[in-house]
Design an enzyme around this catalytic site. Structure first.
Site, PDB file in Angstrom:
ATOM      1  N   ASN A  72     -18.309   1.989  52.722  1.00 19.22           N
ATOM      2  CA  ASN A  72     -17.276   2.044  52.812  1.00 19.22           C
ATOM      3  C   ASN A  72     -16.723   2.947  51.730  1.00 19.22           C
ATOM      4  OD1 ASN A  72     -15.004  -0.371  51.008  1.00 19.22           O
ATOM      5  ND2 ASN A  72     -14.590   0.100  53.157  1.00 19.22           N
ATOM      6  N   GLY A  73     -15.456   3.343  51.961  1.00 16.80           N
ATOM      7  CA  GLY A  73     -14.615   4.307  51.324  1.00 16.80           C
ATOM      8  C   GLY A  73     -14.334   5.587  52.010  1.00 16.80           C
ATOM      9  N   GLU A  74     -12.892   6.047  51.922  1.00 13.64           N
ATOM     10  CA  GLU A  74     -12.279   7.168  52.448  1.00 13.64           C
ATOM     11  C   GLU A  74     -12.673   7.371  53.896  1.00 13.64           C
ATOM     12  OE1 GLU A  74     -10.354   9.601  50.860  1.00 13.64           O
ATOM     13  OE2 GLU A  74     -10.082   7.537  49.733  1.00 13.64           O
ATOM     14  N   CYS A 117     -13.032  -6.700  44.055  1.00 16.12           N
ATOM     15  CA  CYS A 117     -11.437  -6.868  43.901  1.00 16.12           C
ATOM     16  C   CYS A 117     -11.121  -6.261  42.582  1.00 16.12           C
ATOM     17  CB  CYS A 117     -11.169  -8.115  44.271  1.00 16.12           C
ATOM     18  SG  CYS A 117      -9.023  -8.291  44.004  1.00 16.12           S
ATOM     19  N   GLN A 133     -14.512 -14.642  53.471  1.00 22.13           N
ATOM     20  CA  GLN A 133     -14.902 -14.084  52.094  1.00 22.13           C
ATOM     21  C   GLN A 133     -14.649 -14.963  51.127  1.00 22.13           C
ATOM     22  OE1 GLN A 133     -13.390 -10.791  49.737  1.00 22.13           O
ATOM     23  NE2 GLN A 133     -15.243  -9.614  50.340  1.00 22.13           N
ATOM     24  N   ARG A 167      -8.479   0.779  54.406  1.00 19.90           N
ATOM     25  CA  ARG A 167      -6.876   1.288  54.386  1.00 19.90           C
ATOM     26  C   ARG A 167      -6.897   2.286  55.698  1.00 19.90           C
ATOM     27  NH1 ARG A 167      -6.270   4.558  49.644  1.00 19.90           N
ATOM     28  NH2 ARG A 167      -8.372   4.778  49.694  1.00 19.90           N
ATOM     29  N   LYS A 169     -19.941  -7.724  49.022  1.00 17.48           N
ATOM     30  CA  LYS A 169     -19.195  -6.451  48.792  1.00 17.48           C
ATOM     31  C   LYS A 169     -19.007  -6.199  47.383  1.00 17.48           C
ATOM     32  CE  LYS A 169     -15.446  -4.063  50.973  1.00 17.48           C
ATOM     33  NZ  LYS A 169     -14.773  -3.395  49.847  1.00 17.48           N
ATOM     34  N   MET A 206      -8.814  -6.952  53.056  1.00 20.14           N
ATOM     35  CA  MET A 206      -7.859  -6.290  52.470  1.00 20.14           C
ATOM     36  C   MET A 206      -6.631  -7.378  52.044  1.00 20.14           C
ATOM     37  SD  MET A 206      -7.193  -2.759  54.446  1.00 20.14           S
ATOM     38  CE  MET A 206      -6.103  -2.228  53.508  1.00 20.14           C
ATOM     39  N   GLU A 207      -6.718  -7.833  50.678  1.00 23.53           N
ATOM     40  CA  GLU A 207      -5.951  -8.884  50.165  1.00 23.53           C
ATOM     41  C   GLU A 207      -4.361  -8.302  50.534  1.00 23.53           C
ATOM     42  OE1 GLU A 207      -4.718 -12.527  48.576  1.00 23.53           O
ATOM     43  OE2 GLU A 207      -6.453 -11.815  49.323  1.00 23.53           O
TER      44      GLU A 207
END
Length: 318
Positions: A199-201, A98, A68, A224, A139, A8-9
């Protein structure tokens, strides 16, 4: 089942990895991306982004860390991937997800999904450069402007020799808006013989279980959600419950202490506010405290507010 912390940048740096790995049984953590343009980067660039390399590629709690890379030149990416491995990275990951405009304008991240042949060439070059015993992973998102090439990109990465593939179940245009389209991951997982990571939610254990059931994946990557619920990986992998607000508040104070000792202490006010913006989702108390914190500009004011909240919480529980 593996639970992996997503890159997570601007959010998950080495301090955050250290904090989260101390309280969670993560199987792997992935760094923010190293931007590769046209040259082999010096060792200090890798070590600054990933000081865990000085500890064999592990956090202080023993969680392995993978670097990464982000870029568009296959040969240069390959050289930098080998350097990352030689410095101690636990494999190397390639960023095709990204969504940042400045990154995409410079032909990095998700925009590369418009060119599956280039995606293939990048992964192939990196795979050929990195010794076979070290994982080469990627990714992706489901696409850039739409999802029409999700399978073409996934197959390109597999056919280029990738060890495994993490899929963020949204396109670039989708951003981070719900829902995550897990059904696309299910299709990819059915067609690829390499491990696919969903990945996601994923915000809690129930989300993780539903995601694995719908996608058929045994591994998940959390982003997140890991900041919103600090012990998310622990909750997913064990019978331990989600952190209570007092536990989360204690963690904020420990984080503050470490942040103020580190090289980024001047950014502390903005960084702690950033974390609270994620905690708001999980904890109503964090939302209330954030209303106070966000008007403060100095470190002293913020620390005082956190300590006051902690004192009030302790008094309430007595």
């Amino acid at each position: 089942m593996r639970v992996i912390l997503a890159p997570m940048e601007g959010v998950v740096d080495d301090l955050m990895r250290d904090i989260l790995s101390a309280i969670n049984p993560y199987d792997l953590m992935v760094t923010e991306f190293v931007r590769v343009v046209d040259q082999l980067l010096p060792e200090k660039v890798f070590i600054k982004l990933c000081p865990e390399l000085l500890n064999g590629g592990y956090t202080s709690s023993g969680t392995p860390v993978k670097i990464q890379l982000l870029g568009q030149n296959p040969e240069v990416l390959a050289k930098n991937a080998l350097r990352a491995i030689e410095l101690g990275s636990h494999g190397v990951d390639i960023n095709f997800g990204c969504p940042a405009k400045i990154v995409n304008r410079n032909k990095g991240g998700a925009v590369l999904l418009n060119e599956p042949n280039l995606v293939h060439d990048i992964v192939k070059a990196v795979r050929q450069a990195v010794p076979q015993e070290h994982p080469v992973t990627a990714k992706i998102r489901l696409g850039f402007e739409d999802k029409s090439q999700y399978m073409e990109n996934s197959l390109a990465i597999y056919e280029a020799g990738a060890t495994e593939l993490a899929v963020h179940a949204r396109s670039k245009v989708d951003g981070y808006k719900p829902p995550a389209y897990w059904e696309y991951i299910a299709d990819i997982n059915q067609k690829l013989p390499i491990p696919v990571i969903a990945n996601g939610e994923i915000w809690n254990k129930q989300d993780a279980l539903r995601c694995m059931e719908q996608t058929g994946c045994t591994d998940v990557m959390v982003g997140r959600g890991a900041i919103s619920l600090p012990n998310l990986a622990e909750e997913i992998k064990t019978d331990n419950p989600a952190y209570s607000w007092p536990q989360a508040l204690d963690l904020m104070l420990k984080y503050s202490e470490k942040e103020l000792e580190g090289r980024k202490s001047c950014y502390y006010p903005s960084r702690i506010k950033q974390w609270f913006s994620y905690l708001n989702r999980q904890y109503p108390e964090a939302k209330e405290l954030f209303r106070t914190l966000r008007i403060f500009k100095t470190t002293e004011e913020i620390i005082q507010a956190l300590e006051t909240a902690k004192h009030e919480q302790t008094s309430k529980n007595q």
